[in-house]
Write an enzyme that holds these catalytic residues in place. Structure first.
Site, PDB file in Angstrom:
ATOM      1  N   HIS A  79      68.871 104.125   8.740  1.00  0.00           N
ATOM      2  CA  HIS A  79      67.925 104.665   8.092  1.00  0.00           C
ATOM      3  C   HIS A  79      67.147 103.695   7.402  1.00  0.00           C
ATOM      4  O   HIS A  79      68.184 102.546   7.307  1.00  0.00           O
ATOM      5  CB  HIS A  79      68.395 105.679   7.023  1.00  0.00           C
ATOM      6  CG  HIS A  79      69.141 105.776   6.117  1.00  0.00           C
ATOM      7  ND1 HIS A  79      68.983 104.944   5.338  1.00  0.00           N
ATOM      8  CD2 HIS A  79      70.523 105.640   6.178  1.00  0.00           C
ATOM      9  CE1 HIS A  79      69.639 104.985   4.000  1.00  0.00           C
ATOM     10  NE2 HIS A  79      71.238 105.401   4.931  1.00  0.00           N
ATOM     11  N   ASP A 124      72.751 100.167  -0.582  1.00  0.00           N
ATOM     12  CA  ASP A 124      73.084 101.187   0.149  1.00  0.00           C
ATOM     13  C   ASP A 124      74.195 100.873   1.054  1.00  0.00           C
ATOM     14  O   ASP A 124      73.886 100.325   2.323  1.00  0.00           O
ATOM     15  CB  ASP A 124      72.348 102.350   1.088  1.00  0.00           C
ATOM     16  CG  ASP A 124      73.585 103.436   1.989  1.00  0.00           C
ATOM     17  OD1 ASP A 124      73.919 103.178   1.736  1.00  0.00           O
ATOM     18  OD2 ASP A 124      72.561 104.258   2.380  1.00  0.00           O
ATOM     19  N   GLU A 162      78.984  99.642   6.152  1.00  0.00           N
ATOM     20  CA  GLU A 162      77.767 100.243   6.182  1.00  0.00           C
ATOM     21  C   GLU A 162      76.782  98.677   5.204  1.00  0.00           C
ATOM     22  O   GLU A 162      77.393  98.275   4.526  1.00  0.00           O
ATOM     23  CB  GLU A 162      76.458 101.247   5.357  1.00  0.00           C
ATOM     24  CG  GLU A 162      75.858 101.372   4.949  1.00  0.00           C
ATOM     25  CD  GLU A 162      75.302 102.769   4.536  1.00  0.00           C
ATOM     26  OE1 GLU A 162      76.037 103.303   3.743  1.00  0.00           O
ATOM     27  OE2 GLU A 162      74.303 103.292   4.301  1.00  0.00           O
ATOM     28  N   TYR A 220      85.657 109.068  11.447  1.00  0.00           N
ATOM     29  CA  TYR A 220      86.007 110.347  10.131  1.00  0.00           C
ATOM     30  C   TYR A 220      87.763 111.219  11.673  1.00  0.00           C
ATOM     31  O   TYR A 220      86.930 111.967  12.240  1.00  0.00           O
ATOM     32  CB  TYR A 220      85.278 111.355   9.569  1.00  0.00           C
ATOM     33  CG  TYR A 220      84.248 110.185   9.466  1.00  0.00           C
ATOM     34  CD1 TYR A 220      84.183 109.306   8.518  1.00  0.00           C
ATOM     35  CD2 TYR A 220      82.863 109.845  10.343  1.00  0.00           C
ATOM     36  CE1 TYR A 220      83.572 108.799   8.367  1.00  0.00           C
ATOM     37  CE2 TYR A 220      82.257 109.461  10.140  1.00  0.00           C
ATOM     38  CZ  TYR A 220      82.213 108.186   9.430  1.00  0.00           C
ATOM     39  OH  TYR A 220      81.072 107.938   8.089  1.00  0.00           O
ATOM     40  N   HIS A 224      79.684 113.276   2.199  1.00  0.00           N
ATOM     41  CA  HIS A 224      79.373 113.114   0.616  1.00  0.00           C
ATOM     42  C   HIS A 224      80.145 113.702   0.012  1.00  0.00           C
ATOM     43  O   HIS A 224      79.368 114.679  -1.488  1.00  0.00           O
ATOM     44  CB  HIS A 224      77.228 114.118   0.757  1.00  0.00           C
ATOM     45  CG  HIS A 224      76.890 113.589   1.454  1.00  0.00           C
ATOM     46  ND1 HIS A 224      75.705 114.113   2.481  1.00  0.00           N
ATOM     47  CD2 HIS A 224      76.742 112.236   2.739  1.00  0.00           C
ATOM     48  CE1 HIS A 224      74.453 113.569   2.838  1.00  0.00           C
ATOM     49  NE2 HIS A 224      75.232 112.019   3.386  1.00  0.00           N
ATOM     50  N   HIS A 265      77.089 112.196  12.729  1.00  0.00           N
ATOM     51  CA  HIS A 265      75.791 111.214  12.090  1.00  0.00           C
ATOM     52  C   HIS A 265      75.396 109.686  12.990  1.00  0.00           C
ATOM     53  O   HIS A 265      75.765 109.406  13.627  1.00  0.00           O
ATOM     54  CB  HIS A 265      75.754 110.541   9.990  1.00  0.00           C
ATOM     55  CG  HIS A 265      77.326 109.906  10.428  1.00  0.00           C
ATOM     56  ND1 HIS A 265      77.022 108.088  10.638  1.00  0.00           N
ATOM     57  CD2 HIS A 265      78.478 109.685   9.613  1.00  0.00           C
ATOM     58  CE1 HIS A 265      77.924 107.352   9.891  1.00  0.00           C
ATOM     59  NE2 HIS A 265      79.311 108.160  10.355  1.00  0.00           N
ATOM     60  N   ARG A 269      84.081 104.069   7.354  1.00  0.00           N
ATOM     61  CA  ARG A 269      82.516 103.770   7.710  1.00  0.00           C
ATOM     62  C   ARG A 269      82.463 102.650   6.824  1.00  0.00           C
ATOM     63  O   ARG A 269      82.532 101.878   5.722  1.00  0.00           O
ATOM     64  CB  ARG A 269      81.976 105.098   6.932  1.00  0.00           C
ATOM     65  CG  ARG A 269      80.068 104.502   6.842  1.00  0.00           C
ATOM     66  CD  ARG A 269      79.303 105.866   6.672  1.00  0.00           C
ATOM     67  NE  ARG A 269      79.230 105.896   5.071  1.00  0.00           N
ATOM     68  CZ  ARG A 269      79.548 107.569   5.121  1.00  0.00           C
ATOM     69  NH1 ARG A 269      80.045 107.750   5.238  1.00  0.00           N
ATOM     70  NH2 ARG A 269      80.266 106.975   3.273  1.00  0.00           N
ATOM     71  N   HIS A 308      67.642 106.899   1.348  1.00  0.00           N
ATOM     72  CA  HIS A 308      66.443 106.877   2.874  1.00  0.00           C
ATOM     73  C   HIS A 308      65.078 107.090   2.582  1.00  0.00           C
ATOM     74  O   HIS A 308      64.244 108.101   3.120  1.00  0.00           O
ATOM     75  CB  HIS A 308      67.013 108.528   3.146  1.00  0.00           C
ATOM     76  CG  HIS A 308      68.425 108.460   2.897  1.00  0.00           C
ATOM     77  ND1 HIS A 308      68.915 109.970   3.051  1.00  0.00           N
ATOM     78  CD2 HIS A 308      69.760 108.276   3.297  1.00  0.00           C
ATOM     79  CE1 HIS A 308      70.548 109.156   2.838  1.00  0.00           C
ATOM     80  NE2 HIS A 308      70.511 108.898   3.549  1.00  0.00           N
ATOM     81  N   GLU A 341      75.640 101.734   9.791  1.00  0.00           N
ATOM     82  CA  GLU A 341      76.627 102.353   9.154  1.00  0.00           C
ATOM     83  C   GLU A 341      77.534 103.329  10.007  1.00  0.00           C
ATOM     84  O   GLU A 341      77.141 104.568  10.286  1.00  0.00           O
ATOM     85  CB  GLU A 341      76.444 103.260   7.947  1.00  0.00           C
ATOM     86  CG  GLU A 341      74.856 104.244   7.974  1.00  0.00           C
ATOM     87  CD  GLU A 341      74.646 104.607   6.670  1.00  0.00           C
ATOM     88  OE1 GLU A 341      75.343 105.049   6.548  1.00  0.00           O
ATOM     89  OE2 GLU A 341      73.210 104.702   7.130  1.00  0.00           O
ATOM     90  N   ASP A 397      69.343 122.273 -24.011  1.00  0.00           N
ATOM     91  CA  ASP A 397      68.321 121.229 -24.672  1.00  0.00           C
ATOM     92  C   ASP A 397      68.470 120.022 -24.012  1.00  0.00           C
ATOM     93  O   ASP A 397      67.856 119.091 -24.804  1.00  0.00           O
ATOM     94  CB  ASP A 397      68.554 121.439 -25.891  1.00  0.00           C
ATOM     95  CG  ASP A 397      69.290 121.246 -27.087  1.00  0.00           C
ATOM     96  OD1 ASP A 397      70.253 121.361 -26.030  1.00  0.00           O
ATOM     97  OD2 ASP A 397      69.311 121.448 -27.761  1.00  0.00           O
ATOM     98  N   ASP A 420      81.264 103.964  -0.887  1.00  0.00           N
ATOM     99  CA  ASP A 420      79.479 104.175  -0.057  1.00  0.00           C
ATOM    100  C   ASP A 420      79.137 104.100  -1.572  1.00  0.00           C
ATOM    101  O   ASP A 420      78.302 105.844  -2.325  1.00  0.00           O
ATOM    102  CB  ASP A 420      79.395 105.383   0.749  1.00  0.00           C
ATOM    103  CG  ASP A 420      78.639 105.222   1.086  1.00  0.00           C
ATOM    104  OD1 ASP A 420      76.711 104.654   0.614  1.00  0.00           O
ATOM    105  OD2 ASP A 420      77.279 106.357   2.230  1.00  0.00           O
TER     106      ASP A 420
HETATM  107  N1  GLY Z   1      74.927 106.748   0.879  1.00  0.00           N
HETATM  108  C1  GLY Z   1      74.111 107.418   2.073  1.00  0.00           C
HETATM  109  C2  GLY Z   1      73.754 106.468   3.788  1.00  0.00           C
HETATM  110  O1  GLY Z   1      74.558 105.789   3.352  1.00  0.00           O
HETATM  111  O2  GLY Z   1      73.071 107.222   3.893  1.00  0.00           O
HETATM  112 MN    MN Z   2      73.190 104.868   4.633  1.00  0.00          MN
HETATM  113 MN    MN Z   3      75.497 105.007   2.225  1.00  0.00          MN
END
Ligand code: GLY
Ligand code: MN
Ligand code: MN
Length: 441
Positions: free
Chosen positions: A350, A267, A404, A384, A239, A346, A402, A357, A380, A35, A256
């Site tokens: 975005h 982001d 970003e 890796y 992720h 990747h 990374r 996103h 970004e 609940d 991140d």
């Molecule tokens: N944090 C999600 C991305 O960088 O797309």
């Molecule tokens: Mn991102």
């Molecule tokens: Mn990110």
């Protein structure tokens, strides 16, 4: 007039011109376990048009040549429910507070929707989000069709909001950019505090908590997405959200994490040494990603195809992989045979806005879309070296980097909304050397 009623007026003007009625619901509360509920987060389309964060609310917009009509369906005041679940705005206060023409009880929604939508032949409704709501909406439409013999005109086209509403959301107004700048400022503080606090033996969860603490105490609505606090090889899991491993001397920490401000996202990723000093191998990889990221950011300007930003970042990463001895061949051959993709899997960018996103198309008329002033995108790139990969020199194994930033396209180029977060090797090492006490004021 709030930025949200400004958003709604611009949307309504298009609906009026095209003769489209729109029904836009927000989210419902979702059960977390037994609940207990998840913390509520409004639907982004609904928030964009109302600035109203209560669950179980619906916005109905009816077009007309003289300005159209906005009707908000919401929960009414209820002292018992409010004692247990929180305060409600209520029907009486809603029109003034939210600048809508009318407010009605959400309990009456399904009994009155047919009457409101009668004689509107174009209906905007997003199918596919919720089967139950889709079914009820189609029942409303079917009922209007049955009443056609009585002279009612039923909707004959069901339109997705994306081409109009998401196109509006893609271009940020100055008021929205201000909120994104505020989110970026809070995120800057969180990343800087993390750099000062991380040390061998500190757990990822402590840094995760520090980031959340910084977000919330500075007035953020919370995380724009689950924080990624990834020490060592955990950074190679794109992720990674467990955030529960101890940080190890000699390894890197990839974070991140981005704050939301009034649900507008930031982001940001930064990667830095747990002990404050990059090793030679870490620095070599970091410098490649940094060079790639800076080149791609510098290319952001109106008229540049969205995909071009990725191509610039990729070219630099591939050159770097060849210099590091990780990939063999020329830039063209490595891109052709995709041998880089074991280390960079990747894309580079975005859209960013109310959703991390964010909505908005990436192609237009079958061609890559060009950047325009008012759009916000991330840049970004990363590399890796997952321990499971074969044939990687031991000194690079377990390194994940990374970088970003959030970039606003301006009429003459771009503005890096997150430029204040340390990024060069020297700036990152200096931020790591800061005392955690100094940043915890
Ligand atoms: N944090 C999600 C991305 O960088 O797309
Ligand atoms: Mn991102
Ligand atoms: Mn990110």
């Amino acid at each position: 007039m709030s930025l949200y009623s400004d958003n709604r007026r611009r949307f309504q003007a298009i609906l009026n011109e095209k003769g489209i009625a729109a029904v836009i619901p927000t989210n419902t509360v979702k059960v977390r376990n037994h609940d207990c509920d998840f913390r509520f987060r409004p639907d982004s389309d609904f928030w964009y048009l109302t600035g109203f964060a209560e669950p179980d609310s619906w916005l109905v917009l009816l077009p007309s040549k003289d300005g159209g009509k906005s009707i908000l369906f919401l929960r009414d005041k209820d002292p018992l429910q409010e004692t247990w679940q929180g305060r409600r705005l209520g029907i009486d206060a809603a029109p003034d507070s939210l600048d809508v023409d009318e407010a009605r009880n959400v309990d009456d929604l399904w009994d009155t929707l047919g009457e409101l939508l009668a004689d509107h032949t174009s209906l905007m409704w997003r199918t596919g989000n919720d089967e139950g709501r889709d079914r009820r909406m189609l029942e409303v439409v079917a009922d209007l069709r049955r009443r056609a013999r009585g002279g009612v005109q039923p909707p004959v086209e069901l339109l997705d909001p994306a081409p109009i509403l998401h196109e509006l959301r893609l271009f940020k107004t100055e008021a929205e950019v201000e909120l994104m700048r505020a989110a970026a400022a809070i995120t800057t503080e969180a990343h800087t505090a993390a750099m000062a606090t991380a040390a061998p033996g500190v757990n990822e969860c402590e840094i995760d908590a520090l980031i959340d603490y910084t977000f919330r105490r500075r007035g953020s609505t919370g995380q724009a997405y689950n924080n990624i606090v990834a020490g060592g090889a955990n950074a190679c899991i794109l992720h990674y959200v467990e955030n529960d491993a101890p940080l190890v001397d000699g390894e890197l920490l990839l974070i991140d994490a981005g704050a939301e401000m009034d649900y507008y996202a930031s982001d940001v990723t930064r990667t830095f040494p747990v002990n404050g000093r990059f090793s030679d191998a870490q620095r070599a990889v970091y410098e490649v990603v940094l060079r790639s990221q800076i080149a791609a950011v510098n290319a952001v300007a109106p008229g540049v195809p969205f995909l071009h930003i990725h191509e610039i970042a990729l070219n630099e990463l591939v050159d770097g992989l060849i210099e590091l001895g990780v990939c063999q061949g020329t830039r063209a051959s490595v891109i052709q045979d995709k041998s880089y993709s074991r280390f960079f899997m990747h894309k580079t960018s975005h859209w960013l806005g109310l959703d991390v996103h964010d909505c908005g198309t990436y192609t237009a008329d079958g061609k890559p879309r060009k950047l325009e002033a008012g759009m916000v995108l991330t840049v970004e790139p990363g590399l890796y070296f997952d321990p499971s990969l074969d044939g990687v020199e031991p000194k690079y194994v377990g390194i994940g980097v990374r970088i970003e930033d959030d970039i606003l396209v301006t009429p003459n180029g771009h503005e890096n909304l997150t430029a204040a977060i340390p990024k060069t090797v020297d700036a990152v090492e200096a931020a790591c050397a800061e005392s955690a006490l100094a940043t915890a004021r």
